[in-house]
Design an enzyme around this catalytic site. Structure first.
Site, PDB file in Angstrom:
ATOM      1  N   ASN A 138      -5.438   2.837 -19.005  1.00 42.04           N
ATOM      2  CA  ASN A 138      -6.642   3.584 -18.624  1.00 42.04           C
ATOM      3  C   ASN A 138      -7.541   3.692 -19.856  1.00 42.04           C
ATOM      4  O   ASN A 138      -7.235   4.435 -20.782  1.00 42.04           O
ATOM      5  CB  ASN A 138      -6.224   4.979 -18.125  1.00 42.04           C
ATOM      6  N   PHE A 139      -8.632   2.934 -19.847  1.00 43.35           N
ATOM      7  CA  PHE A 139      -9.520   2.928 -21.018  1.00 43.35           C
ATOM      8  C   PHE A 139     -10.391   4.183 -21.110  1.00 43.35           C
ATOM      9  O   PHE A 139     -11.006   4.433 -22.126  1.00 43.35           O
ATOM     10  CB  PHE A 139     -10.447   1.707 -20.968  1.00 43.35           C
ATOM     11  N   LYS A 140     -10.519   4.897 -19.998  1.00 44.81           N
ATOM     12  CA  LYS A 140     -11.421   6.073 -19.957  1.00 44.81           C
ATOM     13  C   LYS A 140     -12.820   5.646 -20.382  1.00 44.81           C
ATOM     14  O   LYS A 140     -13.288   4.609 -19.937  1.00 44.81           O
ATOM     15  CB  LYS A 140     -10.869   7.210 -20.806  1.00 44.81           C
ATOM     16  N   HIS A 157      -7.111  11.819 -11.451  1.00 42.12           N
ATOM     17  CA  HIS A 157      -6.808  11.988 -12.883  1.00 42.12           C
ATOM     18  C   HIS A 157      -7.219  13.398 -13.325  1.00 42.12           C
ATOM     19  O   HIS A 157      -8.247  13.921 -12.898  1.00 42.12           O
ATOM     20  CB  HIS A 157      -7.542  10.928 -13.719  1.00 42.12           C
ATOM     21  N   GLU A 173      -8.513  14.511 -15.942  1.00 40.84           N
ATOM     22  CA  GLU A 173      -9.832  14.657 -16.573  1.00 40.84           C
ATOM     23  C   GLU A 173     -10.921  14.766 -15.509  1.00 40.84           C
ATOM     24  O   GLU A 173     -11.930  15.442 -15.701  1.00 40.84           O
ATOM     25  CB  GLU A 173     -10.085  13.484 -17.540  1.00 40.84           C
ATOM     26  N   GLU A 188       1.470  12.781 -14.848  1.00 37.57           N
ATOM     27  CA  GLU A 188       0.906  12.916 -16.186  1.00 37.57           C
ATOM     28  C   GLU A 188       0.720  14.398 -16.523  1.00 37.57           C
ATOM     29  O   GLU A 188      -0.290  15.001 -16.140  1.00 37.57           O
ATOM     30  CB  GLU A 188      -0.468  12.240 -16.243  1.00 37.57           C
ATOM     31  N   GLY A 234      -3.283  12.628 -24.283  1.00 39.73           N
ATOM     32  CA  GLY A 234      -4.148  12.523 -25.462  1.00 39.73           C
ATOM     33  C   GLY A 234      -3.802  13.493 -26.576  1.00 39.73           C
ATOM     34  O   GLY A 234      -4.583  13.714 -27.487  1.00 39.73           O
ATOM     35  N   SER A 282       0.652  10.432 -23.667  1.00 36.35           N
ATOM     36  CA  SER A 282       1.030  10.095 -25.045  1.00 36.35           C
ATOM     37  C   SER A 282       2.141   9.061 -25.139  1.00 36.35           C
ATOM     38  O   SER A 282       3.034   9.153 -25.989  1.00 36.35           O
ATOM     39  CB  SER A 282       1.384  11.360 -25.833  1.00 36.35           C
TER      40      SER A 282
HETATM   41  C1  PEP Z   1      -4.151   9.200 -19.408  1.00 34.96           C
HETATM   42  O1  PEP Z   1      -5.105   9.949 -19.575  1.00 34.96           O
HETATM   43  O2  PEP Z   1      -4.015   8.582 -18.334  1.00 34.96           O
HETATM   44  C2  PEP Z   1      -3.201   9.063 -20.511  1.00 34.96           C
HETATM   45  C3  PEP Z   1      -1.972   8.766 -20.212  1.00 34.96           C
HETATM   46  O3  PEP Z   1      -3.674   9.271 -21.763  1.00 34.96           O
HETATM   47  P1  PEP Z   1      -2.854   9.188 -23.166  1.00 34.96           P
HETATM   48  O4  PEP Z   1      -1.952   8.017 -23.081  1.00 34.96           O
HETATM   49  O5  PEP Z   1      -3.916   9.030 -24.208  1.00 34.96           O
HETATM   50  O6  PEP Z   1      -2.103  10.457 -23.288  1.00 34.96           O
END
Ligand code: PEP
Length: 229
Positions: free
Chosen positions: A6-8, A88, A90, A157, A163, A193
């Site tokens: 996931n590049f966001k 997600h 976010e 998640e 993050g 993470s």
């Molecule tokens: C995500 O937001 O889908 C995610 C897993 O982020 P990170 O790996 O940076 O924790």
């Protein structure tokens, strides 16, 4: 195993193209049957040849129309995108998407036959209340969602692990996946993470069918390492 990046709001059209070219050369050694998904920003959606599936991080539940700032089905169809991330944290937390809205979006893309990576995750205060509260909270995030949908992939998640550099412990992941698998017979990814240093032990956990990776996926070599290690 499923490996999803996931590049966001990172990478451009140009850098995504380069990323995929690099990744494809590195994942020739991936195991048969493993699937790799990339969710770039909307401006980088395109058609690529090779063994990766491109998905949208988000889209509005309409073919087209007056939805300023959004993309709809028409923009996804241009590139034959048939995979989408929904729910997600976010989008739930920063963009204010409610469970009702998310469920409507899910139903719309389900009706159009999309593969849906549906994200769930608890905030820290719920985790601190213990495993029972965590499972109860996570199950509430399936309200209005057709969990029998054949093209559903779920990503667990924990919000406090996204993050932050602090992944859930192997025990927390194992217990949560085991509990979810009791009611959910779908591929279940872990995200939060994940990095090359911990990916191997996470995918070895029973009930983990793959990874959804944010920050550590931004570098193609890093992501490839998690796929091929
Ligand atoms: C995500 O937001 O889908 C995610 C897993 O982020 P990170 O790996 O940076 O924790």
């Amino acid at each position: 195993m499923i490996f999803a990046a996931n590049f966001k709001t990172n990478h451009t059209r140009k850098s995504t193209k380069k990323y995929i070219e690099t990744l494809l050369t590195k994942i020739i050694a991936k195991k048969e049957g493993d699937k790799v998904y990339i969710f770039p920003p909307a401006t980088a959606l395109d058609q690529f040849c090779g063994d990766v599936i491109l998905g949208a991080q988000n889209a509005y539940m309409a073919q087209n129309g007056a939805f300023t700032g959004e993309i709809g089905l028409e923009q996804l169809e241009e590139f034959e995108i048939k995979t989408i991330l929904i729910g997600h944290s976010e989008r739930r937390e920063i963009l204010g998407e409610s469970q009702t809205f998310i469920a409507e979006k899910f139903a719309y893309f389900q009706s159009h036959g999309f593969e849906i990576v549906y994200c769930i995750g608890e905030p820290l205060e719920v985790r601190q209340q213990g495993q029972h509260s965590v499972v109860e909270y996570l199950l509430s995030q399936f309200e209005g969602i057709d969990t029998s949908y054949e093209k559903l992939i779920v990503a667990y998640e924990p919000i406090w692990a996204i993050g932050t550099g602090r992944s859930a412990t192997l025990e927390e992941i194992g217990n949560t996946h085991e509990a979810l698998k009791k009611t959910l017979q779908k591929p279940l990814l872990y995200g939060g993470s994940v990095k090359p240093e911990n990916s191997k032990e996470i995918i070895a956990i029973r009930g983990v069918d793959g990874l959804l990776v944010g920050s550590a996926s931004l570098d193609a070599e890093n992501f490839a390492k998690m796929i091929t290690d």
